[in-house]
Design a protein around this motif. Structure first.
Motif, PDB file in Angstrom:
ATOM      1  N   ALA A 132      -3.609   6.772 -63.532  1.00  0.00           N
ATOM      2  CA  ALA A 132      -3.975   7.894 -64.396  1.00  0.00           C
ATOM      3  C   ALA A 132      -5.430   8.284 -64.183  1.00  0.00           C
ATOM      4  O   ALA A 132      -5.775   9.475 -64.158  1.00  0.00           O
ATOM      5  CB  ALA A 132      -3.715   7.544 -65.857  1.00  0.00           C
ATOM      6  N   LEU A 133      -6.299   7.289 -64.003  1.00  0.00           N
ATOM      7  CA  LEU A 133      -7.703   7.574 -63.743  1.00  0.00           C
ATOM      8  C   LEU A 133      -7.870   8.309 -62.417  1.00  0.00           C
ATOM      9  O   LEU A 133      -8.625   9.272 -62.322  1.00  0.00           O
ATOM     10  CB  LEU A 133      -8.514   6.282 -63.726  1.00  0.00           C
ATOM     11  N   LYS A 134      -7.160   7.845 -61.402  1.00  0.00           N
ATOM     12  CA  LYS A 134      -7.242   8.489 -60.088  1.00  0.00           C
ATOM     13  C   LYS A 134      -6.756   9.929 -60.175  1.00  0.00           C
ATOM     14  O   LYS A 134      -7.381  10.834 -59.624  1.00  0.00           O
ATOM     15  CB  LYS A 134      -6.408   7.704 -59.077  1.00  0.00           C
ATOM     16  N   ASP A 135      -5.667  10.161 -60.898  1.00  0.00           N
ATOM     17  CA  ASP A 135      -5.155  11.520 -61.083  1.00  0.00           C
ATOM     18  C   ASP A 135      -6.157  12.386 -61.832  1.00  0.00           C
ATOM     19  O   ASP A 135      -6.351  13.556 -61.510  1.00  0.00           O
ATOM     20  CB  ASP A 135      -3.817  11.500 -61.832  1.00  0.00           C
ATOM     21  N   GLY A 136      -6.802  11.805 -62.848  1.00  0.00           N
ATOM     22  CA  GLY A 136      -7.794  12.546 -63.618  1.00  0.00           C
ATOM     23  C   GLY A 136      -8.987  12.944 -62.777  1.00  0.00           C
ATOM     24  O   GLY A 136      -9.467  14.081 -62.850  1.00  0.00           O
ATOM     25  N   VAL A 137      -9.468  12.028 -61.968  1.00  0.00           N
ATOM     26  CA  VAL A 137     -10.597  12.328 -61.087  1.00  0.00           C
ATOM     27  C   VAL A 137     -10.188  13.383 -60.062  1.00  0.00           C
ATOM     28  O   VAL A 137     -10.943  14.318 -59.796  1.00  0.00           O
ATOM     29  CB  VAL A 137     -11.121  11.049 -60.397  1.00  0.00           C
ATOM     30  N   HIS A 138      -8.995  13.261 -59.520  1.00  0.00           N
ATOM     31  CA  HIS A 138      -8.501  14.247 -58.552  1.00  0.00           C
ATOM     32  C   HIS A 138      -8.450  15.636 -59.192  1.00  0.00           C
ATOM     33  O   HIS A 138      -8.843  16.629 -58.572  1.00  0.00           O
ATOM     34  CB  HIS A 138      -7.119  13.824 -58.045  1.00  0.00           C
ATOM     35  N   ARG A 139      -8.001  15.704 -60.432  1.00  0.00           N
ATOM     36  CA  ARG A 139      -7.935  16.981 -61.151  1.00  0.00           C
ATOM     37  C   ARG A 139      -9.346  17.541 -61.369  1.00  0.00           C
ATOM     38  O   ARG A 139      -9.584  18.737 -61.197  1.00  0.00           O
ATOM     39  CB  ARG A 139      -7.217  16.795 -62.485  1.00  0.00           C
ATOM     40  N   LEU A 140     -10.298  16.674 -61.717  1.00  0.00           N
ATOM     41  CA  LEU A 140     -11.683  17.114 -61.905  1.00  0.00           C
ATOM     42  C   LEU A 140     -12.271  17.678 -60.620  1.00  0.00           C
ATOM     43  O   LEU A 140     -12.937  18.711 -60.629  1.00  0.00           O
ATOM     44  CB  LEU A 140     -12.547  15.952 -62.385  1.00  0.00           C
ATOM     45  N   VAL A 141     -12.017  16.989 -59.518  1.00  0.00           N
ATOM     46  CA  VAL A 141     -12.514  17.463 -58.223  1.00  0.00           C
ATOM     47  C   VAL A 141     -11.931  18.838 -57.910  1.00  0.00           C
ATOM     48  O   VAL A 141     -12.655  19.751 -57.499  1.00  0.00           O
ATOM     49  CB  VAL A 141     -12.191  16.460 -57.086  1.00  0.00           C
ATOM     50  N   GLY A 142     -10.635  19.002 -58.136  1.00  0.00           N
ATOM     51  CA  GLY A 142      -9.995  20.285 -57.863  1.00  0.00           C
ATOM     52  C   GLY A 142     -10.560  21.409 -58.706  1.00  0.00           C
ATOM     53  O   GLY A 142     -10.810  22.517 -58.210  1.00  0.00           O
ATOM     54  N   GLU A 143     -10.769  21.145 -59.988  1.00  0.00           N
ATOM     55  CA  GLU A 143     -11.318  22.163 -60.887  1.00  0.00           C
ATOM     56  C   GLU A 143     -12.759  22.508 -60.522  1.00  0.00           C
ATOM     57  O   GLU A 143     -13.143  23.680 -60.500  1.00  0.00           O
ATOM     58  CB  GLU A 143     -11.241  21.686 -62.338  1.00  0.00           C
ATOM     59  N   LEU A 144     -13.561  21.500 -60.241  1.00  0.00           N
ATOM     60  CA  LEU A 144     -14.952  21.756 -59.885  1.00  0.00           C
ATOM     61  C   LEU A 144     -15.033  22.482 -58.544  1.00  0.00           C
ATOM     62  O   LEU A 144     -15.844  23.390 -58.374  1.00  0.00           O
ATOM     63  CB  LEU A 144     -15.747  20.450 -59.851  1.00  0.00           C
ATOM     64  N   ASP A 145     -14.179  22.120 -57.615  1.00  0.00           N
ATOM     65  CA  ASP A 145     -14.118  22.793 -56.322  1.00  0.00           C
ATOM     66  C   ASP A 145     -13.809  24.278 -56.518  1.00  0.00           C
ATOM     67  O   ASP A 145     -14.449  25.139 -55.922  1.00  0.00           O
ATOM     68  CB  ASP A 145     -13.061  22.127 -55.435  1.00  0.00           C
ATOM     69  N   LEU A 146     -12.863  24.577 -57.383  1.00  0.00           N
ATOM     70  CA  LEU A 146     -12.502  25.967 -57.675  1.00  0.00           C
ATOM     71  C   LEU A 146     -13.685  26.730 -58.260  1.00  0.00           C
ATOM     72  O   LEU A 146     -13.989  27.854 -57.847  1.00  0.00           O
ATOM     73  CB  LEU A 146     -11.310  25.997 -58.641  1.00  0.00           C
ATOM     74  N   LEU A 147     -14.377  26.123 -59.219  1.00  0.00           N
ATOM     75  CA  LEU A 147     -15.558  26.764 -59.808  1.00  0.00           C
ATOM     76  C   LEU A 147     -16.637  27.011 -58.763  1.00  0.00           C
ATOM     77  O   LEU A 147     -17.270  28.071 -58.735  1.00  0.00           O
ATOM     78  CB  LEU A 147     -16.133  25.891 -60.918  1.00  0.00           C
ATOM     79  N   MET A 148     -16.857  26.022 -57.892  1.00  0.00           N
ATOM     80  CA  MET A 148     -17.885  26.156 -56.867  1.00  0.00           C
ATOM     81  C   MET A 148     -17.556  27.289 -55.902  1.00  0.00           C
ATOM     82  O   MET A 148     -18.438  28.075 -55.548  1.00  0.00           O
ATOM     83  CB  MET A 148     -18.066  24.832 -56.121  1.00  0.00           C
ATOM     84  N   VAL A 149     -16.312  27.406 -55.497  1.00  0.00           N
ATOM     85  CA  VAL A 149     -15.914  28.480 -54.588  1.00  0.00           C
ATOM     86  C   VAL A 149     -16.107  29.832 -55.266  1.00  0.00           C
ATOM     87  O   VAL A 149     -16.627  30.777 -54.664  1.00  0.00           O
ATOM     88  CB  VAL A 149     -14.456  28.295 -54.121  1.00  0.00           C
ATOM     89  N   LYS A 150     -15.720  29.931 -56.529  1.00  0.00           N
ATOM     90  CA  LYS A 150     -15.860  31.204 -57.240  1.00  0.00           C
ATOM     91  C   LYS A 150     -17.316  31.595 -57.426  1.00  0.00           C
ATOM     92  O   LYS A 150     -17.652  32.769 -57.383  1.00  0.00           O
ATOM     93  CB  LYS A 150     -15.153  31.133 -58.591  1.00  0.00           C
ATOM     94  N   LYS A 151     -18.180  30.618 -57.620  1.00  0.00           N
ATOM     95  CA  LYS A 151     -19.585  30.935 -57.859  1.00  0.00           C
ATOM     96  C   LYS A 151     -20.393  31.047 -56.579  1.00  0.00           C
ATOM     97  O   LYS A 151     -21.233  31.928 -56.447  1.00  0.00           O
ATOM     98  CB  LYS A 151     -20.220  29.888 -58.777  1.00  0.00           C
ATOM     99  N   TYR A 152     -20.160  30.150 -55.604  1.00  0.00           N
ATOM    100  CA  TYR A 152     -21.022  30.074 -54.421  1.00  0.00           C
ATOM    101  C   TYR A 152     -20.353  30.516 -53.124  1.00  0.00           C
ATOM    102  O   TYR A 152     -21.021  30.621 -52.116  1.00  0.00           O
ATOM    103  CB  TYR A 152     -21.536  28.642 -54.239  1.00  0.00           C
TER     104      TYR A 152
END
Length: 94
Positions: A32-52
């Motif tokens: 569950a922790l690994k899945d949570g971290v994976h989800r965080l990476v995906g969300e942050l990656d999406l934000l970074m692409v949209k902003k930068y």
């Protein structure tokens, strides 16, 4: 994406990060922790692409190797960081 949309997405990401870190501290299920971290990476990656825009390899590597607390820090900082380098730190020198 408007600033308000970015702010709401970052807030959602922060809440998810707090949940993952909380689960980690109380000895949560490793999968569950690994899945949570994976989800965080995906969300942050999406934000970074949209902003930068396109994320360079060095930044993607740094994102992929980050732990939940670092991801949470970056999710909080993305609203004010003007550049990807300011968010993640300086570009590595070769």
């Amino acid at each position: 994406m408007t600033h308000d949309d970015l702010q709401q997405t970052a807030l959602t990401l922060l809440v998810e990060g707090v949940e993952v870190i909380g689960a980690q501290r109380i000895g949560g299920d490793a999968m569950a922790l690994k899945d949570g971290v994976h989800r965080l990476v995906g969300e942050l990656d999406l934000l970074m692409v949209k902003k930068y825009g396109t994320i360079p390899t060095w930044a993607q590597t740094r994102l992929d190797q980050a732990g939940p607390e670092q991801l949470e820090t970056w999710a909080d900082a993305i609203l004010e960081a003007e550049t990807l380098e300011a968010l993640l730190g300086e570009t590595p020198r070769h």
